[in-house]
Scaffold this motif. Structure first.
Motif, PDB file in Angstrom:
ATOM      1  N   GLU A 243     -13.227 -20.262 -20.450  1.00  0.00           N
ATOM      2  CA  GLU A 243     -13.663 -21.089 -19.323  1.00  0.00           C
ATOM      3  C   GLU A 243     -12.755 -20.981 -18.105  1.00  0.00           C
ATOM      4  O   GLU A 243     -13.121 -21.414 -17.019  1.00  0.00           O
ATOM      5  N   THR A 244     -11.585 -20.382 -18.238  1.00  0.00           N
ATOM      6  CA  THR A 244     -10.689 -20.238 -17.096  1.00  0.00           C
ATOM      7  C   THR A 244     -10.918 -18.933 -16.338  1.00  0.00           C
ATOM      8  O   THR A 244     -10.261 -18.691 -15.332  1.00  0.00           O
ATOM      9  N   ALA A 245     -11.829 -18.106 -16.799  1.00  0.00           N
ATOM     10  CA  ALA A 245     -12.100 -16.814 -16.149  1.00  0.00           C
ATOM     11  C   ALA A 245     -12.626 -17.028 -14.726  1.00  0.00           C
ATOM     12  O   ALA A 245     -13.340 -17.988 -14.446  1.00  0.00           O
ATOM     13  N   THR A 246     -12.272 -16.117 -13.848  1.00  0.00           N
ATOM     14  CA  THR A 246     -12.773 -16.177 -12.478  1.00  0.00           C
ATOM     15  C   THR A 246     -14.259 -15.816 -12.465  1.00  0.00           C
ATOM     16  O   THR A 246     -14.785 -15.272 -13.437  1.00  0.00           O
ATOM     17  N   ARG A 247     -14.909 -16.071 -11.353  1.00  0.00           N
ATOM     18  CA  ARG A 247     -16.327 -15.703 -11.238  1.00  0.00           C
ATOM     19  C   ARG A 247     -16.508 -14.186 -11.401  1.00  0.00           C
ATOM     20  O   ARG A 247     -17.469 -13.738 -11.994  1.00  0.00           O
ATOM     21  N   PHE A 248     -15.579 -13.414 -10.860  1.00  0.00           N
ATOM     22  CA  PHE A 248     -15.642 -11.957 -11.007  1.00  0.00           C
ATOM     23  C   PHE A 248     -15.554 -11.576 -12.480  1.00  0.00           C
ATOM     24  O   PHE A 248     -16.331 -10.751 -12.975  1.00  0.00           O
ATOM     25  N   GLU A 249     -14.598 -12.166 -13.209  1.00  0.00           N
ATOM     26  CA  GLU A 249     -14.445 -11.869 -14.636  1.00  0.00           C
ATOM     27  C   GLU A 249     -15.696 -12.296 -15.410  1.00  0.00           C
ATOM     28  O   GLU A 249     -16.143 -11.579 -16.308  1.00  0.00           O
ATOM     29  N   GLN A 250     -16.266 -13.444 -15.052  1.00  0.00           N
ATOM     30  CA  GLN A 250     -17.496 -13.897 -15.719  1.00  0.00           C
ATOM     31  C   GLN A 250     -18.635 -12.919 -15.480  1.00  0.00           C
ATOM     32  O   GLN A 250     -19.388 -12.595 -16.391  1.00  0.00           O
ATOM     33  N   ARG A 251     -18.757 -12.434 -14.238  1.00  0.00           N
ATOM     34  CA  ARG A 251     -19.829 -11.488 -13.914  1.00  0.00           C
ATOM     35  C   ARG A 251     -19.655 -10.181 -14.691  1.00  0.00           C
ATOM     36  O   ARG A 251     -20.612  -9.649 -15.264  1.00  0.00           O
ATOM     37  N   LYS A 252     -18.424  -9.677 -14.753  1.00  0.00           N
ATOM     38  CA  LYS A 252     -18.164  -8.449 -15.509  1.00  0.00           C
ATOM     39  C   LYS A 252     -18.407  -8.672 -17.004  1.00  0.00           C
ATOM     40  O   LYS A 252     -18.924  -7.798 -17.683  1.00  0.00           O
ATOM     41  N   ALA A 253     -18.051  -9.852 -17.503  1.00  0.00           N
ATOM     42  CA  ALA A 253     -18.279 -10.173 -18.918  1.00  0.00           C
ATOM     43  C   ALA A 253     -19.773 -10.193 -19.221  1.00  0.00           C
ATOM     44  O   ALA A 253     -20.221  -9.618 -20.219  1.00  0.00           O
ATOM     45  N   ARG A 254     -20.560 -10.854 -18.368  1.00  0.00           N
ATOM     46  CA  ARG A 254     -22.012 -10.895 -18.573  1.00  0.00           C
ATOM     47  C   ARG A 254     -22.598  -9.494 -18.545  1.00  0.00           C
ATOM     48  O   ARG A 254     -23.457  -9.149 -19.350  1.00  0.00           O
ATOM     49  N   GLU A 255     -22.127  -8.669 -17.617  1.00  0.00           N
ATOM     50  CA  GLU A 255     -22.613  -7.288 -17.511  1.00  0.00           C
ATOM     51  C   GLU A 255     -22.331  -6.503 -18.794  1.00  0.00           C
ATOM     52  O   GLU A 255     -23.200  -5.808 -19.306  1.00  0.00           O
ATOM     53  N   LEU A 256     -21.124  -6.630 -19.328  1.00  0.00           N
ATOM     54  CA  LEU A 256     -20.774  -5.943 -20.571  1.00  0.00           C
ATOM     55  C   LEU A 256     -21.663  -6.431 -21.714  1.00  0.00           C
ATOM     56  O   LEU A 256     -22.198  -5.638 -22.487  1.00  0.00           O
ATOM     57  N   CYS A 257     -21.832  -7.756 -21.809  1.00  0.00           N
ATOM     58  CA  CYS A 257     -22.678  -8.320 -22.873  1.00  0.00           C
ATOM     59  C   CYS A 257     -24.090  -7.740 -22.808  1.00  0.00           C
ATOM     60  O   CYS A 257     -24.629  -7.259 -23.813  1.00  0.00           O
ATOM     61  N   LEU A 258     -24.671  -7.813 -21.640  1.00  0.00           N
ATOM     62  CA  LEU A 258     -26.083  -7.472 -21.507  1.00  0.00           C
ATOM     63  C   LEU A 258     -26.367  -5.978 -21.524  1.00  0.00           C
ATOM     64  O   LEU A 258     -27.492  -5.572 -21.781  1.00  0.00           O
ATOM     65  N   THR A 259     -25.357  -5.151 -21.270  1.00  0.00           N
ATOM     66  CA  THR A 259     -25.614  -3.714 -21.248  1.00  0.00           C
ATOM     67  C   THR A 259     -25.176  -2.983 -22.510  1.00  0.00           C
ATOM     68  O   THR A 259     -25.710  -1.921 -22.803  1.00  0.00           O
ATOM     69  N   SER A 260     -24.205  -3.532 -23.262  1.00  0.00           N
ATOM     70  CA  SER A 260     -23.724  -2.728 -24.378  1.00  0.00           C
ATOM     71  C   SER A 260     -23.364  -3.488 -25.646  1.00  0.00           C
ATOM     72  O   SER A 260     -22.774  -2.906 -26.545  1.00  0.00           O
ATOM     73  N   CYS A 261     -23.711  -4.762 -25.764  1.00  0.00           N
ATOM     74  CA  CYS A 261     -23.310  -5.493 -26.957  1.00  0.00           C
ATOM     75  C   CYS A 261     -24.407  -5.488 -28.028  1.00  0.00           C
ATOM     76  O   CYS A 261     -25.533  -5.897 -27.763  1.00  0.00           O
ATOM     77  N   PRO A 262     -24.059  -5.059 -29.250  1.00  0.00           N
ATOM     78  CA  PRO A 262     -25.056  -5.003 -30.320  1.00  0.00           C
ATOM     79  C   PRO A 262     -25.237  -6.327 -31.076  1.00  0.00           C
ATOM     80  O   PRO A 262     -26.066  -6.413 -31.962  1.00  0.00           O
ATOM     81  N   VAL A 263     -24.474  -7.360 -30.707  1.00  0.00           N
ATOM     82  CA  VAL A 263     -24.525  -8.612 -31.481  1.00  0.00           C
ATOM     83  C   VAL A 263     -24.847  -9.825 -30.602  1.00  0.00           C
ATOM     84  O   VAL A 263     -24.347 -10.927 -30.836  1.00  0.00           O
ATOM     85  N   LEU A 264     -25.706  -9.660 -29.602  1.00  0.00           N
ATOM     86  CA  LEU A 264     -26.032 -10.754 -28.687  1.00  0.00           C
ATOM     87  C   LEU A 264     -26.575 -11.988 -29.403  1.00  0.00           C
ATOM     88  O   LEU A 264     -26.179 -13.110 -29.085  1.00  0.00           O
ATOM     89  N   ASN A 265     -27.481 -11.803 -30.330  1.00  0.00           N
ATOM     90  CA  ASN A 265     -28.076 -12.958 -31.015  1.00  0.00           C
ATOM     91  C   ASN A 265     -27.042 -13.735 -31.817  1.00  0.00           C
ATOM     92  O   ASN A 265     -26.999 -14.971 -31.761  1.00  0.00           O
ATOM     93  N   GLU A 266     -26.194 -13.024 -32.543  1.00  0.00           N
ATOM     94  CA  GLU A 266     -25.149 -13.691 -33.322  1.00  0.00           C
ATOM     95  C   GLU A 266     -24.179 -14.425 -32.410  1.00  0.00           C
ATOM     96  O   GLU A 266     -23.744 -15.540 -32.690  1.00  0.00           O
ATOM     97  N   CYS A 267     -23.856 -13.806 -31.290  1.00  0.00           N
ATOM     98  CA  CYS A 267     -22.932 -14.395 -30.328  1.00  0.00           C
ATOM     99  C   CYS A 267     -23.525 -15.678 -29.730  1.00  0.00           C
ATOM    100  O   CYS A 267     -22.850 -16.691 -29.615  1.00  0.00           O
ATOM    101  N   TYR A 268     -24.789 -15.616 -29.360  1.00  0.00           N
ATOM    102  CA  TYR A 268     -25.457 -16.791 -28.798  1.00  0.00           C
ATOM    103  C   TYR A 268     -25.469 -17.937 -29.813  1.00  0.00           C
ATOM    104  O   TYR A 268     -25.135 -19.070 -29.481  1.00  0.00           O
TER     105      TYR A 268
END
Length: 86
Positions: A30-55
């Motif tokens: 929760e302390t991540a900057t908006r830039f870090e959050q945006r990059k994190a979301r991008e990584l999740c949505l483009t290359s993560c094989p475990v989105l459902n488990e993570c959610y």
């Protein structure tokens, strides 16, 4: 520099070993900057094989931060923990 940590709630959460963000917890909390959050979301949505488990994990543990391509703040406004929903 933020410490790198992995939070494993119970042994059934071993799916985290396959997550695209493994070892990058500092950019996802929760302390991540908006830039870090945006990059994190991008990584999740483009290359993560475990989105459902993570959610499911984020909802179950009331995680606050970015998980499964979503920023979970559990009813709080960024930077104002006293405004948490009761």
């Amino acid at each position: 520099m933020r410490p790198m940590l992995t939070v494993i709630v119970d042994p059934s959460d071993r799916w985290m070993d396959r997550a695209a963000c493994r070892g990058q917890a500092g950019a996802y909390d929760e302390t991540a900057t908006r830039f870090e959050q945006r990059k994190a979301r991008e990584l999740c949505l483009t290359s993560c094989p475990v989105l459902n488990e993570c959610y499911d994990w984020a909802r179950r543990t009331k995680y606050t931060g970015t998980a499964a391509g979503i920023t979970f703040l559990d009813g709080r406004r960024r930077g104002h923990p006293e405004s948490a929903a009761s």
